[in-house]
Design a protein around this motif. Sequence first.
Motif, short mmCIF file in Angstrom:
data_model
loop_
_atom_site.label_atom_id
_atom_site.label_comp_id
_atom_site.label_asym_id
_atom_site.label_seq_id
_atom_site.Cartn_x
_atom_site.Cartn_y
_atom_site.Cartn_z
N MET A 182 0.59 -1.44 0.22
CA MET A 182 -0.45 0.24 0.01
C MET A 182 0.71 1.36 -0.03
O MET A 182 2.15 1.69 1.00
CB MET A 182 -0.74 -0.15 1.24
CG MET A 182 -1.51 1.22 1.39
SD MET A 182 -2.86 1.50 0.19
CE MET A 182 -3.77 2.65 1.13
N ILE A 183 0.53 2.09 -1.01
CA ILE A 183 1.70 3.29 -1.18
C ILE A 183 1.54 4.17 0.18
O ILE A 183 2.29 4.46 1.00
CB ILE A 183 0.93 4.29 -2.43
CG1 ILE A 183 2.28 5.59 -2.32
CG2 ILE A 183 0.00 4.46 -2.34
CD1 ILE A 183 3.06 5.14 -3.20
N LEU A 184 0.12 4.08 0.79
CA LEU A 184 0.25 5.28 1.85
C LEU A 184 1.26 4.25 2.96
O LEU A 184 1.99 4.83 3.63
CB LEU A 184 -1.13 4.78 2.86
CG LEU A 184 -1.09 5.83 4.09
CD1 LEU A 184 -0.10 7.17 4.04
CD2 LEU A 184 -2.76 5.80 4.93
N ASP A 185 1.85 2.99 3.54
CA ASP A 185 2.38 2.01 4.38
C ASP A 185 3.81 3.39 4.46
O ASP A 185 4.81 3.84 4.74
CB ASP A 185 3.14 1.36 4.05
CG ASP A 185 1.05 0.40 4.62
OD1 ASP A 185 0.99 1.35 5.43
OD2 ASP A 185 0.93 -0.44 4.83
N LEU A 186 4.16 2.95 2.53
CA LEU A 186 5.83 3.85 1.92
C LEU A 186 5.56 4.99 2.11
O LEU A 186 7.07 5.37 2.64
CB LEU A 186 5.65 3.13 0.61
CG LEU A 186 7.02 3.52 0.21
CD1 LEU A 186 8.25 1.94 0.11
CD2 LEU A 186 7.09 3.67 -1.54
N ILE A 187 4.77 5.86 2.20
CA ILE A 187 5.03 7.64 1.97
C ILE A 187 4.94 7.95 4.21
O ILE A 187 5.58 8.20 4.08
CB ILE A 187 3.40 7.68 2.38
CG1 ILE A 187 3.43 7.92 0.30
CG2 ILE A 187 3.40 9.14 2.73
CD1 ILE A 187 1.99 8.57 -0.13
N ARG A 188 4.69 6.74 4.56
CA ARG A 188 4.66 6.96 5.91
C ARG A 188 6.18 6.12 7.13
O ARG A 188 6.82 6.87 7.34
CB ARG A 188 3.11 6.16 6.84
CG ARG A 188 1.86 6.93 7.01
CD ARG A 188 1.24 5.97 7.57
NE ARG A 188 1.37 6.03 9.31
CZ ARG A 188 0.25 6.28 10.22
NH1 ARG A 188 -0.69 6.24 9.69
NH2 ARG A 188 0.58 6.24 10.97
N LYS A 189 6.48 5.56 5.57
CA LYS A 189 7.88 4.86 6.51
C LYS A 189 8.88 5.99 5.91
O LYS A 189 10.02 5.55 6.47
CB LYS A 189 8.37 3.55 5.74
CG LYS A 189 9.43 2.31 6.08
CD LYS A 189 9.18 1.36 5.60
CE LYS A 189 10.20 0.39 5.91
NZ LYS A 189 10.88 -0.44 4.50
N ARG A 190 9.12 6.70 4.89
CA ARG A 190 10.39 7.85 4.33
C ARG A 190 10.42 8.18 5.92
O ARG A 190 9.31 9.28 6.56
CB ARG A 190 9.19 8.41 3.41
CG ARG A 190 10.25 9.51 2.55
CD ARG A 190 10.35 10.32 2.39
NE ARG A 190 8.88 11.13 3.31
CZ ARG A 190 9.40 11.64 4.25
NH1 ARG A 190 10.72 11.88 4.04
NH2 ARG A 190 8.92 12.39 5.17
#
Length: 184
Positions: A1-9
């Motif tokens: 999920m793109i949101l997980d990647l965004i939050r992980k950055r």
Amino acid sequence: MILDLIRKRRSVFPAQYNDKPIAKADIEKVLEAANWAPNHKKTEPWRFKVMTGETKEKLGLFLSLKYMENVADPKQMKAKKLIENPKMAGAIIAICMQRDPKESLPEWEEIAATSMAVQNMWLCCTEMGIGSYWSSPPLVKFMDEFFEMEPGEKCLGFFYMGHFDGELPEGTREPIEDKVVWAD
Ligand SMILES: Cc1cc2nc3c(=O)[nH]c(=O)nc-3n(C[C@H](O)[C@H](O)[C@H](O)COP(=O)(O)O)c2cc1C
């Protein structure tokens, strides 16, 4: 999920980098991601100068010199950090913005499009497990003395990249509810 990647950055700084070099293919992937950023009137204003090897060391020496020459009360510690940080990076990409020569757009739109390109790079690094961050020292205004720049081209900072060991901390943000007005 793109949101997980965004939050992980996360911003990952030079002191956290290890000695593992960044593969050229990975840098190319990051640049390709940048190139797909949205932009108004198809100006594609992002420009990049990729610095690896000795060029990183030269950059550190240059920034340190400019700091000593131009700051009223320069600090030795800061001058040393300016030399050391680029050495610790696996690669440094100068983030530049080329203003459309016809000035068909306000400058902020070109900066916005370039910033979106940087977010693409940052997310791409996150997915590849490469640490990165945007460094924006005021000294960037001297970068036209370090490498050739076109008329209307401006350096907006440096995208530092480096491999790192261990886990990164979770980020923190104030709740989105505090920043949004719903007009139903
Ligand atoms: C336009 C821009 C410029 C930045 N410049 C710097 C900088 O000069 N030095 C620095 O330590 N961090 C810089 N950062 C990174 C921020 O400090 C970082 O994004 C912020 O602390 C939030 O942390 P996170 O990226 O891990 O979520 C910059 C970020 C942006 C978007």
